[in-house]
Structure formats: structure tokens, C-alpha cells
Design a protein around this motif. Structure first.
Motif, short mmCIF file in Angstrom:
data_model
loop_
_atom_site.label_atom_id
_atom_site.label_comp_id
_atom_site.label_asym_id
_atom_site.label_seq_id
_atom_site.Cartn_x
_atom_site.Cartn_y
_atom_site.Cartn_z
N VAL A 1 2.56 1.60 -3.52
CA VAL A 1 1.64 2.03 -4.57
C VAL A 1 1.31 3.51 -4.41
N GLY A 2 1.10 3.94 -3.17
CA GLY A 2 0.83 5.36 -2.92
C GLY A 2 2.00 6.24 -3.34
N LEU A 3 3.21 5.82 -3.03
CA LEU A 3 4.40 6.57 -3.42
C LEU A 3 4.53 6.60 -4.95
N LEU B 1 2.02 6.50 -7.12
CA LEU B 1 1.00 7.42 -7.62
C LEU B 1 1.40 8.88 -7.40
N ILE B 2 2.00 9.17 -6.27
CA ILE B 2 2.47 10.54 -6.00
C ILE B 2 3.57 10.92 -6.99
N THR B 3 4.49 10.00 -7.24
CA THR B 3 5.56 10.27 -8.20
C THR B 3 5.00 10.49 -9.60
N VAL C 1 0.83 -1.21 0.00
CA VAL C 1 0.00 0.00 0.00
C VAL C 1 0.86 1.27 0.00
N PRO C 2 1.86 1.41 0.87
CA PRO C 2 2.69 2.62 0.80
C PRO C 2 3.48 2.74 -0.51
#
Length: 121
Positions: free
Chosen positions: A16-18, A20-22, A13-14
Motif C-alpha cells: 500500500v505504501g509503494l 501511494l508513493i507511485t 502495508v509495504p
């Protein structure tokens, strides 16, 4: 350390979140910009017409506020050209486009009652 479902999800989860932010930082605004040259031209033409209309409104408002009691407000095409170039950053504004925008706004605001213009000549 044993790998179970909670550990995998906790790490995934972190990451994938990182990711998406990138991706959001890298591709910022790309969906807003048109990809085709024809779309870019049509957007530029719409912005040009809108900026001319806004400049004509500003010139009419300025002329009306600076006119004395009982005097007609004098609205010129050159004032519209000057405001469009100075305020909206166009290098060159065609006089016929500015005159057409001024005529439209002149009729829209019913300026014939208290204004005089050279847009019809």
C-alpha cells in the motif's frame, strides 16, 4: 509458509505504501493546477496584476535610489513595461495596465513628495 494475519499485514502495508508513493509521483501537482479554463484565466490575470505591481515597486525603488540629493526620482510607465517583460517574461504588456499599476503604487508609497511620473497622462 503459512498464511496468518501477521504475514498478510506485513506484506500489505509495504505494498500500500509503494502504491501511494507511485500515485504521488504520477499525479504530482495535479491538485494545484486548475481544471477549468475559467479558473486558469483568473489565476493568470491575478499573476499578471501582481507582477505589474511588483515591477512598479522595483522601478520606484530603483528611481529613488538613483536620484541625487534634492532631485526628484523619475518613474516612467515604459520602465514598468520593460521590467515586467524582462523580469517576469511577458511577451507584451499593455501600457494602460502598467500605468494603472504605477499609479496605485505611486499613491501607496506616497511618491508625490519626491517622485515624478508620466502615469497620469
Amino acid at each position: 509458509m503459512t498464511w496468518n494475519l501477521n504475514t498478510v499485514i506485513g506484506l500489505l502495508v509495504p505494498l500500500v505504501g509503494l502504491g501511494l508513493i507511485t500515485a504521488g509521483i504520477v499525479w504530482k501537482g495535479r491538485a494545484v493546477r486548475p481544471f477549468a479554463a475559467s479558473r486558469a484565466r483568473s489565476v493568470a490575470q491575478r499573476e499578471y496584476a501582481r507582477d505589474l505591481q511588483r515591477a512598479a515597486d522595483q522601478v520606484i525603488a530603483t528611481a529613488r535610489s538613483s536620484a541625487g540629493d534634492g532631485e526628484p526620482a523619475i518613474v516612467t510607465v515604459e520602465a514598468v513595461v520593460r521590467v515586467t517583460e524582462n523580469r517576469y517574461g511577458y511577451a507584451e504588456v499593455e501600457r494602460q495596465h502598467a500605468a494603472a499599476a504605477l499609479r496605485r503604487r505611486f499613491e501607496h508609497w506616497r511618491c508625490a513628495v519626491d517622485c515624478v511620473t508620466d502615469a497620469y497622462t
